[in-house]
Design a protein around this motif. Structure first.
Motif, PDB file in Angstrom:
ATOM      1  N   ARG A   1      16.562   0.613  24.722  1.00  0.00           N
ATOM      2  CA  ARG A   1      16.205  -0.421  25.637  1.00  0.00           C
ATOM      3  C   ARG A   1      16.621   0.485  27.193  1.00  0.00           C
ATOM      4  NH1 ARG A   1      13.711  -4.903  23.346  1.00  0.00           N
ATOM      5  NH2 ARG A   1      13.479  -4.636  21.286  1.00  0.00           N
TER       6      ARG A   1
ATOM      7  N   LEU B   1      21.791  -7.626  27.731  1.00  0.00           N
ATOM      8  CA  LEU B   1      22.187  -7.487  26.228  1.00  0.00           C
ATOM      9  C   LEU B   1      23.492  -8.566  26.118  1.00  0.00           C
ATOM     10  CD1 LEU B   1      21.582  -3.816  25.357  1.00  0.00           C
ATOM     11  CD2 LEU B   1      20.194  -5.485  24.851  1.00  0.00           C
ATOM     12  N   GLU B   2      24.330  -8.395  26.855  1.00  0.00           N
ATOM     13  CA  GLU B   2      25.656  -9.391  26.629  1.00  0.00           C
ATOM     14  C   GLU B   2      25.156 -10.695  26.802  1.00  0.00           C
ATOM     15  OE1 GLU B   2      29.166  -6.387  28.634  1.00  0.00           O
ATOM     16  OE2 GLU B   2      28.057  -7.934  29.909  1.00  0.00           O
TER      17      GLU B   2
ATOM     18  N   THR C   1      21.961   3.885  14.135  1.00  0.00           N
ATOM     19  CA  THR C   1      22.631   2.582  14.144  1.00  0.00           C
ATOM     20  C   THR C   1      23.789   2.823  13.166  1.00  0.00           C
ATOM     21  OG1 THR C   1      20.963   1.188  14.440  1.00  0.00           O
ATOM     22  CG2 THR C   1      22.732   0.061  13.699  1.00  0.00           C
TER      23      THR C   1
ATOM     24  N   LEU D   1      24.248  -4.608  17.872  1.00  0.00           N
ATOM     25  CA  LEU D   1      23.272  -4.003  18.524  1.00  0.00           C
ATOM     26  C   LEU D   1      22.647  -2.946  17.392  1.00  0.00           C
ATOM     27  CD1 LEU D   1      24.026  -3.912  22.129  1.00  0.00           C
ATOM     28  CD2 LEU D   1      22.304  -5.356  21.254  1.00  0.00           C
ATOM     29  N   THR D   2      21.516  -2.726  17.173  1.00  0.00           N
ATOM     30  CA  THR D   2      20.824  -1.717  16.392  1.00  0.00           C
ATOM     31  C   THR D   2      20.661  -0.631  17.340  1.00  0.00           C
ATOM     32  OG1 THR D   2      18.374  -2.374  16.456  1.00  0.00           O
ATOM     33  CG2 THR D   2      19.794  -3.116  14.496  1.00  0.00           C
TER      34      THR D   2
ATOM     35  N   GLN E   1      22.311 -11.807  26.094  1.00  0.00           N
ATOM     36  CA  GLN E   1      21.418 -12.121  24.841  1.00  0.00           C
ATOM     37  C   GLN E   1      22.225 -12.176  23.457  1.00  0.00           C
ATOM     38  OE1 GLN E   1      18.622  -9.035  24.225  1.00  0.00           O
ATOM     39  NE2 GLN E   1      18.474  -9.539  21.868  1.00  0.00           N
ATOM     40  N   LYS E   2      23.305 -11.504  23.304  1.00  0.00           N
ATOM     41  CA  LYS E   2      24.034 -11.485  22.085  1.00  0.00           C
ATOM     42  C   LYS E   2      25.390 -12.291  22.438  1.00  0.00           C
ATOM     43  CE  LYS E   2      21.614  -8.610  19.740  1.00  0.00           C
ATOM     44  NZ  LYS E   2      20.960  -9.097  18.608  1.00  0.00           N
TER      45      LYS E   2
ATOM     46  N   LEU F   1      26.944  -2.414  12.878  1.00  0.00           N
ATOM     47  CA  LEU F   1      26.316  -2.560  14.367  1.00  0.00           C
ATOM     48  C   LEU F   1      27.251  -2.291  15.479  1.00  0.00           C
ATOM     49  CD1 LEU F   1      23.807  -5.877  13.783  1.00  0.00           C
ATOM     50  CD2 LEU F   1      23.449  -3.009  13.236  1.00  0.00           C
TER      51      LEU F   1
ATOM     52  N   SER G   1      25.136   1.923  18.778  1.00  0.00           N
ATOM     53  CA  SER G   1      23.731   1.821  19.081  1.00  0.00           C
ATOM     54  C   SER G   1      23.434   3.029  19.942  1.00  0.00           C
ATOM     55  CB  SER G   1      23.473   0.441  19.909  1.00  0.00           C
ATOM     56  OG  SER G   1      22.079   0.588  20.159  1.00  0.00           O
TER      57      SER G   1
ATOM     58  N   SER H   1      17.583  -2.075  19.387  1.00  0.00           N
ATOM     59  CA  SER H   1      17.693  -3.268  20.275  1.00  0.00           C
ATOM     60  C   SER H   1      18.798  -3.096  21.198  1.00  0.00           C
ATOM     61  CB  SER H   1      18.223  -4.656  19.241  1.00  0.00           C
ATOM     62  OG  SER H   1      19.514  -4.071  18.752  1.00  0.00           O
ATOM     63  N   GLY H   2      19.583  -1.966  21.415  1.00  0.00           N
ATOM     64  CA  GLY H   2      20.443  -1.661  22.525  1.00  0.00           C
ATOM     65  C   GLY H   2      20.086  -0.521  23.152  1.00  0.00           C
TER      66      GLY H   2
END
Length: 819
Positions: free
Chosen positions: A704, A425-426, A664, A696-697, A428-429, A668, A671, A700-701
């Motif tokens: 997962r 995630l890190e 959320t 992250l919502t 990706q964001k 954001l 999450s 999306s966080g």
């Protein structure tokens, strides 16, 4: 002539006087030496008399303070148990069992085709003893298919493996040991000890002059060698400080003489085996061979073979210098020196020596973590619940055994999923590495047992415990409480009741508050279950205001939220700060069908004699009736099948029918995802400690991470069994009214019995007024004597319907437009 005679006489007299003087001198010297010796003996006797109580009182009394042992749950094996071969082998590895070709000794296992052969260990549980057994475990597609005793071939009903020790709790110190009795010390260990440390142990009286002389000679020759006996080493460790000087050495020798004179050799050797220092684990000192065996090899000392025994004995010379984890080369060299001593003494053969010298060290990976072990977050919860549930005086005794609900297999999935997913995630964001943090809690739905808990993305880190102490806004996780409050008013609301998803402006705490949906769109009239599945904020606020904020707060308290909540409209969208553990309590109350069981990490506590310690009672409370909770759970299943959590259907089978809710918060920052199957309730939070946006919502966080945790656990499907107060009715999907064969888009939905829609859908010949009345609410049913819906009555007929007052519903609003 006479002069010569007189001269000789005088000479003889002088000689006699000289001899007399010499005799007097030696006599005086002897008397002085005797006097000094007598004084020395008297002083020594006095000193021994002075030291005698110090030595004997401690040795005869309680020699050691034994910490409380904290254990995980025990893995139960039985036919039908959902235990895979992978899970069982992982459990055996954690417990320190050794994989071999043919199990012959306790603590060994082997793979034989599609089955496992296990020599299990015995264990004393709170409800009885589990014996050692030779197990033959067969596996099928869904778990264990057959379980029998290998030697006799007899089928076994159930077997419990010993629990894993996950930590210790110390009353007042940081020493730890596993006490061994004289009969529990293996002969291999005692023989090796005596050969290396004190060959003349059974011949000397606490101090060995021969050994001391030999040590002095060797030291003068440049080969430094210790001369202390095992008795002296025991004295040094039990009674004295590490300071080295003649005064302390004299005191050590005198105390060793006292100890040897007063107590049996076997008692001294047993005390030495339990007392000697063998390493450090964080703030915990590793004392005695019993604990060292578990710490370095993950197995009891009775299971140690020659090379591992030699390694431990070799470490006595320098536990830090010969630590096999930090200095494996030095440890191997020292072990082989010990093996050489045994060979020279004729205690082992040449072939045994060569085999042992070539063997690997055999140490396990470092457990770490000191008294909290590898699971500091869970141990933190255990300590808090001990204070909550037990009287302090009952916890002060030594040797307590604390049996917990901790499941190492579940914890392993939490740990392996969290950091790996956060790294992704890190990336990706495009967040700085290591900035995202996480907390997770896994509990059982029916009884609220905490199976796993993580307070940091590095779970072994004993720092800030986010699972227990990080209070964060929960966002839409609050919505199930709002919708449950509505479904408890079935005369007004059902799953298909239409809600208004339109914008509104409110004043809150002197400020204007204008909530909005995440997609910034209005969706008009939407079914109640759709509003929850899609997490529509506007529909939720309209609903909550109609219900009344205080009713929603009451429901949150009933579900397990203990803190005081302010009646602000923003509460309806999650402007309430909870910890992950508090959220888990709330969702456990829903997943259990409406029964709130206080989350617990402790099953039983036994004192040192095996007697249960009394606890304060834990009460189960009804948070809601089964009918409304059943309706809410079906709506939460739609969150996964059709709503904000559809991602789960791409990684897990749809037939699991999972239920849950994303959360959320503003900008954001937080999450969340909380969801459940029939056997697990899992809550995950992801965010940043500095409270800056994580981007992250919930979907999306945290969702997962939740999926990564749950997938390898193979959860059981959430199969809902409708209570008697539920009936299934076919309705028109577009309007939510009763449908017949003329309607094309229909669905069968659950309703509280007697509260299904009364009007027909237009496709079934119903009128527009019927639709308006339905949109007003006013579904039927019977009320009890207090004016509440009668959830216990399964034969409601709808004869006493209680519609909304005219003009206060969505239907009346639409009717006014058409009129």
């Amino acid at each position: 002539m006479a002069k010569k005679v007189r001269k000789r006489t005088v000479t003889k007299r002088k000689k006699r006087r000289s001899k007399k003087k010499r005799g007097s001198f030696f006599g005086a010297l002897f008397k002085l030496a005797f006097s000094l010796g007598l004084v020395g003996v008297l002083l020594l006797a006095g000193y021994m008399a002075y030291l005698y109580p110090t030595v004997t009182d401690q040795f005869e009394g309680q020699r050691w303070r034994v910490p409380a042992r904290v254990y995980s749950r025990s893995l139960e094996l039985y036919v039908g148990a959902p235990v895979t071969r992978q899970q069982l082998t992982a459990e055996l590895t954690r417990l320190g069992y050794r994989k071999v070709d043919n199990p012959r000794r306790t603590g060994e296992w082997a793979i034989n085709g599609g089955r496992l052969l296990v020599r299990s260990r015995g264990f004393h549980f709170w409800d009885g003893d589990e014996p050692e057994q030779y197990l033959d475990v067969h596996f099928g597609s869904s778990g264990i298919s057959r379980l029998k005793e290998k030697t006799s071939g007899k089928d076994l009903a159930i077997v419990r493996l010993e629990p894993m020790e996950i930590g210790s709790i110390y009353p007042s110190h940081s020493e730890d040991r596993v006490i061994l009795s004289s009969g529990e010390i293996p002969k291999l260990l005692s023989g090796t000890l005596l050969a290396v440390e004190d060959k003349r142990f059974y011949q000397h009286h606490g101090v060995d002059p021969i050994g001391l002389t030999r040590a002095v000679v060797q030291t003068l020759m440049g080969n430094r060698q210790g001369g202390s006996t095992i008795t002296q080493q025991l004295i040094k460790n039990m009674y004295l400080t590490p300071r080295r000087d003649m005064k302390r050495k004299l005191k050590e020798a005198v105390m060793a003489l006292i100890l040897d004179a007063k107590f049996e050799k076997e008692d001294i050797l047993t005390a030495y085996v339990n007392e000697i220092y063998l390493g450090q684990d964080g703030n915990r000192g590793i004392h005695g061979f019993g604990l060292a065996s578990y710490f370095y090899f993950g197995a009891p000392v009775s299971e140690l073979d020659l090379p591992r025994t030699a390694l431990l004995v070799g470490m006595l010379k320098g536990p830090s210098q010969y630590n096999p984890r930090r200095n494996p080369k030095a440890a191997t060299k020292r072990r082989n020196v010990v093996l050489s001593v045994l060979l020279d003494a004729g205690l082992i053969s040449e072939s045994q020596y060569r085999s042992a010298a070539a063997a690997p060290l055999g140490v396990t990976a470092a457990k770490g973590g000191g008294d909290s072990g590898r699971y500091p977050a869970f141990m933190d919860l255990v300590r808090r619940q001990l204070r909550r549930d037990y009287q302090p005086e009952d916890l002060n005794s030594d040797g307590l055994r604390i049996f917990t609900t901790f499941d190492p297999w579940v914890q392993q999935q939490v740990e392996s999923a969290t950091d790996k997913r956060l790294q992704g995630l890190e990336k990706q964001k495009k967040l700085p590495k290591g900035k995202l943090q996480s907390a997770a809690v896994v509990v059982t739905p029916q009884d609220g047992e905490v199976l796993a808990l993580s307070g940091d993305r590095q779970p072994a880190y004993a720092g800030f415990n986010r699972a227990l102490d990080a209070t964060r806004p929960i966002g839409s996780l609050v919505k199930p409480a709002v919708y449950l409050t509505a479904l408890e008013k079935p005369q007004l609301f059902s799953l298909v009741t239409r809600l208004s998803d339109t914008r509104l402006t409110l004043e809150q705490n002197g400020k204007i508050w204008e909530p909005d949906n995440y997609d910034k769109e209005e969706h008009g009239a939407v079914a109640l279950e759709t509003a929850l599945a899609k997490s529509y904020n506007l529909a939720t606020v309209h609903l909550g205001l109609e219900l009344g904020l205080n009713r929603v707060i009451d429901k949150l308290h009933a579900l397990g939220v203990s803190q005081k909540l302010n009646a602000f409209p923003s509460l309806l969208l999650g402007a309430v700060e909870l910890t992950p553990l508090e959220v888990a309590q709330m969702y456990q109350s829903i997943a259990s069908g409406g029964f709130r069981s206080p989350l617990r990490a402790i099953r039983d506590v036994l004192d040192q004699h095996g007697n249960p310690v009394q606890r304060y009672p834990l009460t189960v409370n009804r948070a809601s009736q089964p009918g409304p909770v059943y309706l809410l759970t079906t709506a939460m299943q739609k969150v996964v099948s059709e709503g904000t959590s559809r991602y789960l259907n791409t990684i897990m089978p749809a037939h699991l029918n999972l239920a849950g809710k994303t959360g959320t918060t503003d900008n954001l920052r937080d999450s969340w995802f909380a969801g459940f199957s029939s056997d697990y309730v899992t809550v995950v939070w992801v965010g940043r400690d500095d409270n800056t946006p994580a981007g992250l919502t919930g979907a999306s966080g945290a969702l997962r991470v939740w999926g990564d945790i749950m997938k390898p656990l193979n959860p059981r499907p959430l199969e809902l069994h409708p209570p008697e107060t539920i009936e299934m009715v076919t309705v028109d999907k577009e309007t939510g009214l009763l449908a017949n064969h003329d309607c094309y888009e229909v669905e069968t939905r659950p309703f509280l019995r007697g509260y299904a829609p009364m009007g027909l859908a237009p496709c079934a010949g119903g009128s527009i007024d019927g639709l308006f009345d339905f949109l007003n609410g006013g579904n039927g049913g019977v009320l009890d004597k207090d004016g509440h819906p009668d959830f216990e009555s399964w034969d409601n007929t709808g004869s006493e319907r209680q519609p909304r007052k005219s003009g206060d519903g969505l239907g009346d609003f639409l009717r006014s437009i058409f009129d």
